[in-house]
Design an enzyme around this catalytic site. Structure first.
Site, short mmCIF file in Angstrom:
data_model
loop_
_atom_site.label_atom_id
_atom_site.label_comp_id
_atom_site.label_asym_id
_atom_site.label_seq_id
_atom_site.Cartn_x
_atom_site.Cartn_y
_atom_site.Cartn_z
N LYS A 44 -28.76 -10.03 -30.10
CA LYS A 44 -28.83 -9.95 -28.64
C LYS A 44 -28.06 -8.72 -28.13
O LYS A 44 -27.25 -8.15 -28.88
CB LYS A 44 -28.25 -11.23 -28.02
CG LYS A 44 -26.76 -11.44 -28.33
CD LYS A 44 -26.30 -12.85 -27.96
CE LYS A 44 -24.83 -13.05 -28.29
NZ LYS A 44 -24.42 -14.47 -28.15
N TYR A 270 -6.30 11.66 -12.14
CA TYR A 270 -6.40 11.03 -10.83
C TYR A 270 -5.18 10.16 -10.52
O TYR A 270 -4.68 9.46 -11.41
CB TYR A 270 -7.65 10.14 -10.77
CG TYR A 270 -8.94 10.90 -10.68
CD1 TYR A 270 -9.21 11.74 -9.60
CD2 TYR A 270 -9.91 10.77 -11.67
CE1 TYR A 270 -10.41 12.43 -9.52
CE2 TYR A 270 -11.12 11.44 -11.58
CZ TYR A 270 -11.36 12.28 -10.51
OH TYR A 270 -12.54 12.95 -10.42
C1 LIG Z 1 -23.68 -14.91 -29.24
C2 LIG Z 1 -23.92 -16.20 -29.91
C3 LIG Z 1 -23.73 -16.34 -31.31
C4 LIG Z 1 -23.06 -15.27 -32.15
O1 LIG Z 1 -21.68 -15.36 -31.97
P1 LIG Z 1 -20.62 -14.43 -32.74
O2 LIG Z 1 -19.31 -14.92 -32.29
O3 LIG Z 1 -20.89 -13.04 -32.28
O4 LIG Z 1 -20.87 -14.60 -34.18
C5 LIG Z 1 -24.12 -17.52 -31.91
N1 LIG Z 1 -24.64 -18.55 -31.18
C6 LIG Z 1 -24.79 -18.46 -29.84
C7 LIG Z 1 -25.32 -19.62 -29.10
C8 LIG Z 1 -24.43 -17.30 -29.17
O5 LIG Z 1 -24.55 -17.23 -27.84
#
Ligand SMILES: *Cc1c(COP(=O)(O)O)cnc(C)c1O
Length: 376
Positions: A44, A270
């Site tokens: 993702k 800044y």
């Molecule tokens: C993002 C996510 C993962 C992966 O989690 P990590 O901590 O990056 O390994 C797994 N399951 C769900 C439901 C997620 O939203």
């Protein structure tokens, strides 16, 4: 030095071979400890900023057949990236964590995308999209303590009482998500595991199960079930608090644009928040908050120039940041590289400096970096 003028200002090397090695390490762990267990890849958010297409292809070649994204559009990207790599027999499964939102159900189905059903509304909606006697495929998410997505205990009870789940839907996995897996001894881990077992038993369907994220894999075989869902560990983020078993997967370097010998008292950047007095050498580096070099690194970040660690001084700007390079034996020259992330500074270390987590550093990586994929 003149040659540097014609070259990219900043380069992000993404080491796909190390992503692949991280995947194989996780998969081996899952398979060694739980017979028949498999390992998915969570890609993702553009594979946590590394590039979903490139990462998915690299992992497919390592026999990864399960991919998780959050949005429909991300599923399309992964599907397109993998096209041509597989035949009918070894097609990947692409799961959409945020559910059957974002596109007509017919488009989900036509592409073979499998949504995660997070609520009774999702279930009703998705069940209706079946054609003839073909049950729509789905993952069912039950909440065991995140209170973010998934059916509550009461909703699981109600669903079990209805008794028609397996008739209306082709549930590929029943899943849940851990809240505190990165803290090995957190009591919530065991509590969630116990609740997951209770609720899945209560559901009363024959199913396969998915439970562990990256950190969950390191909690032991009891947490593995049929399909692990690692994300961060694939990309080199430490899934725990001890020594990191994963390999870093990105190297980020940016050019020094200008160096400045400080010959009188003054301030940097800044807001004139940082005072500088001679003798000092400042170097202005070509990365800023528009590149994902977070503004919270003001006064806290470091970069590595010529093997020496140089602190960020003054506020991080949009396109540049000033560092104190006085520690170098000789002043750096314009066009020289400053390492932002790499062997000397892990993603987790930069995250700690910024007061955030590695996930946010990676998913913030900007679009102005020249991206170089190696080891694919
Ligand atoms: C993002 C996510 C993962 C992966 O989690 P990590 O901590 O990056 O390994 C797994 N399951 C769900 C439901 C997620 O939203």
């Amino acid at each position: 030095m003149a040659a540097a003028y014609a070259q990219p200002l900043s380069v992000l090397d993404i080491h796909l071979d190390r992503v692949a090695r991280n995947y194989l390490l996780l998969k081996k762990k899952v398979q060694a400890e739980a017979a028949g267990g498999d390992c998915a890849a969570v890609v993702k958010a553009d594979a946590y900023g590394l590039g979903a297409a490139e990462v998915s292809r690299a992992l497919y070649k390592q026999s990864c057949r399960h991919f998780f994204v959050a949005h429909y559009g991300e599923a399309l990207e992964v599907k397109e990236a993998l096209q041509g790599l597989y035949g009918v027999a070894d097609a990947p499964s692409i799961y959409v964590l945020n559910g059957p939102f974002g596109a007509p159900a017919a488009d989900f189905a036509a592409n073979g995308f499998i949504p995660v059903l997070n609520s009774p509304q999702d279930i009703d909606y998705w069940a209706q999209t079946g054609q003839g006697d073909k049950r729509p495929a789905a993952l069912l998410h039950i909440d065991t303590g995140m209170n973010r997505l998934g059916l509550s205990g009461g909703e699981v009870e109600a669903l079990a009482a209805r008794g028609d789940l397996s008739r209306i839907l082709d549930i590929r996995y029943v899943m849940s998500h851990l809240a505190c897996a990165d803290e090995k001894d957190h009591p919530k881990n065991a509590a969630q595991l116990e609740l997951f077992k209770q609720l899945t038993a209560r559901l009363g369907i024959a199913a396969r199960y998915s439970f562990a994220n990256s950190s969950g894999i390191f909690l032991g075989p009891a947490y593995h079930f049929d399909l692990a869902r690692p994300g961060c560990a694939l990309y080199g983020i430490n899934p725990g608090t001890g020594e990191n078993p994963m390999q870093g997967t990105v190297t980020l370097k940016a050019r020094i644009l200008q160096t400045r010998k400080i010959d009188r008292n003054g301030t940097v950047g800044y807001g004139a928040t940082y005072s500088v007095s001679p003798p000092a050498i400042c170097a202005t580096v070509s990365t800023g908050y528009a590149d994902g070099y977070l503004r919270s690194l003001t006064g806290r970040g470091t970069v590595v120039i010529g093997g020496k660690t140089c602190p960020v001084i003054g506020r991080v700007s949009m396109d540049s940041v000033v560092v104190d390079a006085s520690a170098l034996d000789a002043p750096p020259r314009p066009g020289d590289w400053a390492e932002i992330i790499g062997e000397r500074q892990t993603v987790d270390a930069v995250a700690a400096q910024a007061g955030t987590i590695g996930y946010e550093i990676l998913t913030s990586l900007g679009r102005r970096y020249r991206r170089n994929y190696t080891g694919g």
